[in-house]
Design an enzyme around this catalytic site. Structure first.
Site, PDB file in Angstrom:
ATOM      1  N   ARG A  77      20.041  78.887   0.320  1.00 31.41           N
ATOM      2  CA  ARG A  77      21.187  78.999   0.994  1.00 31.41           C
ATOM      3  C   ARG A  77      21.434  77.953   2.135  1.00 31.41           C
ATOM      4  NH1 ARG A  77      22.263  83.434   5.254  1.00 31.41           N
ATOM      5  NH2 ARG A  77      24.202  82.880   5.858  1.00 31.41           N
ATOM      6  N   HIS A 121      28.211  78.220   9.892  1.00 28.52           N
ATOM      7  CA  HIS A 121      27.105  79.006  10.431  1.00 28.52           C
ATOM      8  C   HIS A 121      27.085  78.620  12.043  1.00 28.52           C
ATOM      9  CE1 HIS A 121      22.827  80.600   9.586  1.00 28.52           C
ATOM     10  NE2 HIS A 121      22.923  80.796  10.872  1.00 28.52           N
ATOM     11  N   GLU A 166      27.325  85.860   9.782  1.00 32.84           N
ATOM     12  CA  GLU A 166      27.398  86.621  11.160  1.00 32.84           C
ATOM     13  C   GLU A 166      28.251  86.359  12.205  1.00 32.84           C
ATOM     14  OE1 GLU A 166      23.188  86.002  12.575  1.00 32.84           O
ATOM     15  OE2 GLU A 166      22.266  86.540  10.793  1.00 32.84           O
ATOM     16  N   ASN A 295      22.234  90.515   6.401  1.00 33.78           N
ATOM     17  CA  ASN A 295      21.126  89.763   7.200  1.00 33.78           C
ATOM     18  C   ASN A 295      20.587  90.903   7.989  1.00 33.78           C
ATOM     19  OD1 ASN A 295      22.259  87.523   6.031  1.00 33.78           O
ATOM     20  ND2 ASN A 295      22.857  86.404   8.074  1.00 33.78           N
ATOM     21  N   TYR A 297      17.132  92.126  10.396  1.00 33.33           N
ATOM     22  CA  TYR A 297      15.830  91.648  11.097  1.00 33.33           C
ATOM     23  C   TYR A 297      15.190  92.872  11.920  1.00 33.33           C
ATOM     24  CZ  TYR A 297      16.943  86.778  10.589  1.00 33.33           C
ATOM     25  OH  TYR A 297      17.182  85.602   9.759  1.00 33.33           O
ATOM     26  N   GLU A 372      19.331  86.751   4.642  1.00 32.41           N
ATOM     27  CA  GLU A 372      18.584  86.500   5.499  1.00 32.41           C
ATOM     28  C   GLU A 372      17.659  87.744   6.014  1.00 32.41           C
ATOM     29  OE1 GLU A 372      19.721  84.870   9.422  1.00 32.41           O
ATOM     30  OE2 GLU A 372      21.377  83.640   8.501  1.00 32.41           O
TER      31      GLU A 372
HETATM   32  O1  IFM Z   1      18.314  81.813  13.197  1.00 34.96           O
HETATM   33  C1  IFM Z   1      19.138  82.612  12.993  1.00 34.96           C
HETATM   34  C2  IFM Z   1      20.118  82.333  12.077  1.00 34.96           C
HETATM   35  O2  IFM Z   1      20.795  81.213  12.574  1.00 34.96           O
HETATM   36  C3  IFM Z   1      20.941  83.583  11.995  1.00 34.96           C
HETATM   37  N1  IFM Z   1      20.607  84.695  11.733  1.00 34.96           N
HETATM   38  C4  IFM Z   1      19.420  85.115  12.674  1.00 34.96           C
HETATM   39  C5  IFM Z   1      18.379  83.877  12.628  1.00 34.96           C
HETATM   40  C6  IFM Z   1      17.028  84.379  13.649  1.00 34.96           C
HETATM   41  O3  IFM Z   1      17.397  84.774  14.768  1.00 34.96           O
END
Ligand code: IFM
Length: 472
Positions: A77, A121, A166, A295, A297, A372
């Protein structure tokens, strides 16, 4: 720990974005995006870092594709730099810019790696920001024109399409806290930007479909948050609800259900009457989707602030005296307990499971992709030049195991894209934070797969997660 196996059709990929890796910012007709301008503004990024060279993927893309092929990845991607394709953000395309992506896609296909294109992006052409940026409606129409150009150029060979990455970050960090480009700190502009990003998604999806073969899929990638209340008290539940509206509902509402949450209107009433939502917008935004990209984290942990609270409201999205969250001064963000990555983000794989199951319930039947997931650590080569990153392996194992649990519980998750293939320009953090499965020496630009790359490659090749302590 017992082996964890995935369906044979599961897609194992890695993700990157244009400004973070390409470099070559002045080549083949490309003009500055808001990130070029922002990164070159003193004080905006750690160490004054910028993406002028980044990891030089523009010139080394063949090696990078070969790296992926060597690891056994099935999908990649990447995003398109809008100002490489339309230097002024409008008008006819620059073929030399598109040619780079044609070459990249051909290289991927030749190595049996499925390309997934993200159109946007975060790197808005600077000329469009000069005309007002995302708070202005016209930017959404410009995006649709750009989407059509890229769809025409690559739609014959790319099946997976993602309109926006995002949009929360584009709107709330770009126009709210100002820690991202273009660095504005205007609460109302934040909400206007969010609406116009939604509109851009809808118009862009329509434009793509008008020029592409019907087999291609259209999705978008949201950094949907798992928002947890600190306690079950009514005030903390209300705080979590407000952040959930501002993080999730503001995008999922119109995109998936054709309406903004009423509670979002109520919460932001003192700032805006939302009159920029015009007749017909919600139907345009609510395009049928072929898939949803999540995405993930870290989760958010919030409580009510209480009337006398004056302390910091840090939410892990960078240092700014301006909150990214409009109309949410009554909410406090807390550091969840447990281990953290080098970003200071707490590690909680169950947050990914919860997120997937939420969207499985909210939009049943819509295929999901984790577009992500990954972690930054302070990786360093050892004396032999090898890079061992057991923390990242553990992070990936934990999150992929939760994806597998969600699949077992009925979720239709079709694939996973590790963030990120390579160490790269981590926005305001510059090159300080390394998210790559492949280490990049920023002096020589030499690439060295970390142990996590080998670990993940084995998972991709076998469809089964290796043990966390398997040595590579
Ligand atoms: O690096 C970023 C990415 O560009 C978008 N999502 C989160 C990642 C980590 O912060």
């Amino acid at each position: 720990m017992s082996p964890v196996s995935f369906p044979s059709t599961f897609l194992w990929g890695a993700a990157t974005s244009a400004y973070q890796i390409e470099g070559a910012v002045r080549e083949d007709g490309r003009t500055p995006s808001i990130w070029d301008t922002f990164a070159h503004t003193p004080g905006k990024t750690a160490g004054g870092d910028h993406g002028d060279v980044a990891v030089d993927h523009y010139h080394r893309y063949r090696d990078d594709v070969a790296l992926m092929a060597g690891l056994g990845l099935g999908a990649y991607r990447f995003s398109i730099s809008w100002s490489r394709v339309q230097p002024t953000g409008r008008g006819p395309a620059v073929q030399r810019g598109l040619d780079f992506y044609r070459r990249l896609v051909d290289e991927l296909l030749a190595k049996d790696i499925k390309p997934a294109v993200t159109l946007y992006h975060w790197d808005l052409p600077q000329e469009l920001e000069d005309a007002g940026g995302w708070p202005e409606r016209d930017t959404a129409y410009r995006f649709a024109e750009y989407a059509q150009i890229v769809g025409e150029a690559l739609g014959d060979r790319v099946e997976q399409w993602i309109t926006l990455n995002e949009p929360w970050c584009s709107a709330f960090l770009g126009y709210g806290s100002g820690v991202h480009a273009p660095g504005r700190t205007e609460p109302v502009a934040t909400l206007r930007a969010a609406h116009h990003l939604n509109l851009a998604h809808g118009l862009g999806a329509k434009a793509l479909r008008s020029v592409m073969p019907a087999r291609n899929t259209v999705a978008l990638s949201l950094n949907s948050s798992t928002v947890r209340p600190l306690t079950q008290d009514a005030a903390d539940l209300a705080a979590a609800r407000k952040i959930d509206d501002l993080a999730n509902g503001i995008f999922h509402g119109p995109i998936l259900h054709g309406a903004y949450p009423e509670s979002l209107f109520t919460a932001t009433r003192q700032l805006t009457d939302w009159s920029y939502v015009q007749d017909g917008d919600l139907a345009t935004i609510n395009q049928p989707l072929d898939a949803l990209g999540l995405n993930y984290y870290t989760p958010a942990l919030v409580s009510a602030a209480g009337p006398d609270h004056t302390g910091p409201r840090a939410d892990g999205h960078g240092a700014s005296e301006h909150s990214p969250w409009p109309a949410a001064d009554d909410v406090l963000f807390h550091q969840p307990p447990g281990e953290r990555t080098a970003m200071g983000w707490s590690i909680d794989p169950t947050g990914l499971y919860d997120l997937v199951m939420r969207y499985e319930r909210e939009v049943p039947g819509l295929p999901l992709y984790i577009t992500e997931n990954g972690a930054a650590y302070d990786d360093k080569p050892d004396a032999e030049g090898r890079v061992h990153d057991p923390e990242r392996v553990a992070y990936l194992h934990g999150h992929l195991a939760e994806v597998r649990r969600a699949i077992a519980d009925g979720a239709d998750v079709r694939g996973y894209y590790l963030w990120s293939l390579l160490d790269n320009f981590e926005w305001a953090y510059g090159y300080e934070k390394r998210f790559g499965a492949v280490y990049v020496d920023y002096t020589t630009l030499e690439r060295t797969p970390k142990s996590s790359a080998h670990w993940y490659g084995k998972a991709a090749r076998t469809g089964t997660l290796p043990e966390v302590d398997e040595v590579f």
